[in-house]
Design a protein around this motif. Structure first.
Motif, PDB file in Angstrom:
ATOM      1  N   HIS A  87      46.905  32.742  43.192  1.00  0.00           N
ATOM      2  CA  HIS A  87      47.662  33.815  42.555  1.00  0.00           C
ATOM      3  C   HIS A  87      48.854  34.167  43.436  1.00  0.00           C
ATOM      4  CE1 HIS A  87      43.985  35.341  40.052  1.00  0.00           C
ATOM      5  NE2 HIS A  87      44.189  34.045  39.948  1.00  0.00           N
ATOM      6  N   CYS A 122      44.807  41.651  40.339  1.00  0.00           N
ATOM      7  CA  CYS A 122      43.484  41.382  39.775  1.00  0.00           C
ATOM      8  C   CYS A 122      42.440  41.718  40.839  1.00  0.00           C
ATOM      9  CB  CYS A 122      43.362  39.918  39.360  1.00  0.00           C
ATOM     10  SG  CYS A 122      43.139  38.786  40.752  1.00  0.00           S
ATOM     11  N   CYS A 125      42.858  39.639  44.068  1.00  0.00           N
ATOM     12  CA  CYS A 125      44.012  39.985  44.897  1.00  0.00           C
ATOM     13  C   CYS A 125      43.919  41.415  45.423  1.00  0.00           C
ATOM     14  CB  CYS A 125      45.294  39.738  44.114  1.00  0.00           C
ATOM     15  SG  CYS A 125      45.475  37.993  43.674  1.00  0.00           S
ATOM     16  N   VAL A 209      44.457  37.195  37.037  1.00  0.00           N
ATOM     17  CA  VAL A 209      45.893  37.168  37.275  1.00  0.00           C
ATOM     18  C   VAL A 209      46.165  37.216  38.762  1.00  0.00           C
ATOM     19  CG1 VAL A 209      46.411  38.213  35.089  1.00  0.00           C
ATOM     20  CG2 VAL A 209      46.202  39.666  37.059  1.00  0.00           C
TER      21      VAL A 209
HETATM   22 ZN   LIG Z   1      45.244  37.894  41.388  1.00  0.00          ZN
END
Ligand SMILES: [Zn+2]
Length: 209
Positions: A87, A122, A125, A209
Motif C-alpha cells: 500500500h 486501512c 497501514c 487500501v
Molecule cells: Zn493500507
C-alpha cells in the motif's frame, strides 16, 4: 555446501515506485510549506497511479516537519509487485526508512516526520503508521465514501482511531481537501464500472487500501 537438490526458499522481497513519481515530485516546490500543497501532490500521484495500472488510487508522502522536504513518496504497488502489503503508506514509510538508514522516523537527532495520505489508512497501514516513528498524520479526508466508490475494504478500524494515534504522540489532521480526493476516486469508479481497472482482491469481496 548444500547437499540438497531442492531450491533454496525465497529469502528477500522488494518493491519500487515507477520513475514518473520522481518526475512529479520535481514539478512541485522542493519545500512543501502547507498541508494543502502536500495533499495536492498526493492526490496527483494517486490519480496517475491507478491510470498507470500498478495499483489502486492511493499515494503517500513522508515529509520533514521542519523543512517541508519530501523524504520519500509512495504509491500503491499491489498489482505491480504482487505484494498485498504494498500500500502507498507502507511503500512511502519503507522508502523513507531506507533513505534514513533506520527504522525510526522519529529518532532523536533527525528531523521529525509526518505522513501525508490521500485518504484515511486501512487497518494494515494504521498499524504501519503507528509503528513508524512519524509524529503527524495528514489526510485529505476520511470516511466510508472511499469504500463505496472504489470497492476496497479498509478493514476493522477502531472507532476512536484518531484518539489512538494521539495517545501515542501522533497529531492527526483528518481532512484537508476531501473534495479533491473524492474526485480522484470518482474517476476511478467510472473506470471500474467501464471494466478498465482491476480491484485487486484476495478474498473475493474487496481488499485493503
Ligand atoms: Zn493500507
Amino acid at each position: 555446501m548444500n547437499a540438497s537438490s531442492e531450491p533454496a526458499p525465497i529469502a528477500s522481497f522488494g518493491c519500487s515506485v515507477p520513475g514518473w513519481v520522481g518526475e512529479e515530485l520535481r514539478a512541485f516546490p522542493a519545500r512543501l510549506t502547507s498541508d494543502a500543497q502536500k495533499v495536492q501532490l498526493v492526490n496527483r500521484l494517486a490519480e496517475l497511479n491507478w491510470r498507470d495500472g500498478g495499483g489502486g488510487p492511493f499515494a503517500a508522502l513522508v515529509v520533514g516537519r521542519e523543512t517541508g522536504q519530501v523524504v520519500a513518496a509512495g504509491v500503491n504497488r499491489v498489482l505491480a509487485s504482487g505484494l498485498s502489503v504494498a500500500h502507498a503508506e507502507v511503500v512511502a514509510l519503507s522508502l523513507a526508512q531506507v533513505e534514513r538508514g533506520q527504522w525510526d522516523l522519529g529518532a532523536a537527532g533527525s528531523e521529525p516526520t509526518e505522513l501525508v495520505v490521500n485518504w484515511r489508512t486501512c487497518v494494515q497501514c494504521y498499524g504501519a503508521a503507528m509503528w513508524s516513528g512519524i509524529t503527524r498524520l495528514v489526510l485529505a479526508g476520511h470516511g466510508d465514501e472511499v469504500e463505496e466508490l472504489t470497492g476496497f475494504d479498509e478493514g476493522p478500524m477502531p472507532e476512536d482511531w484518531i484518539g489512538k494515534f494521539e495517545e501515542r504522540g501522533i497529531e492527526v489532521v483528518p481532512e484537508v481537501d476531501r473534495l479533491s480526493a473524492l474526485a480522484v476516486f470518482e474517476d476511478y469508479r467510472a473506470a471500474k464500472e467501464a471494466g478498465e481497472v482491476v480491484v485487486y482482491n484476495a478474498r473475493g469481496t474487496g481488499t485493503n487500501v
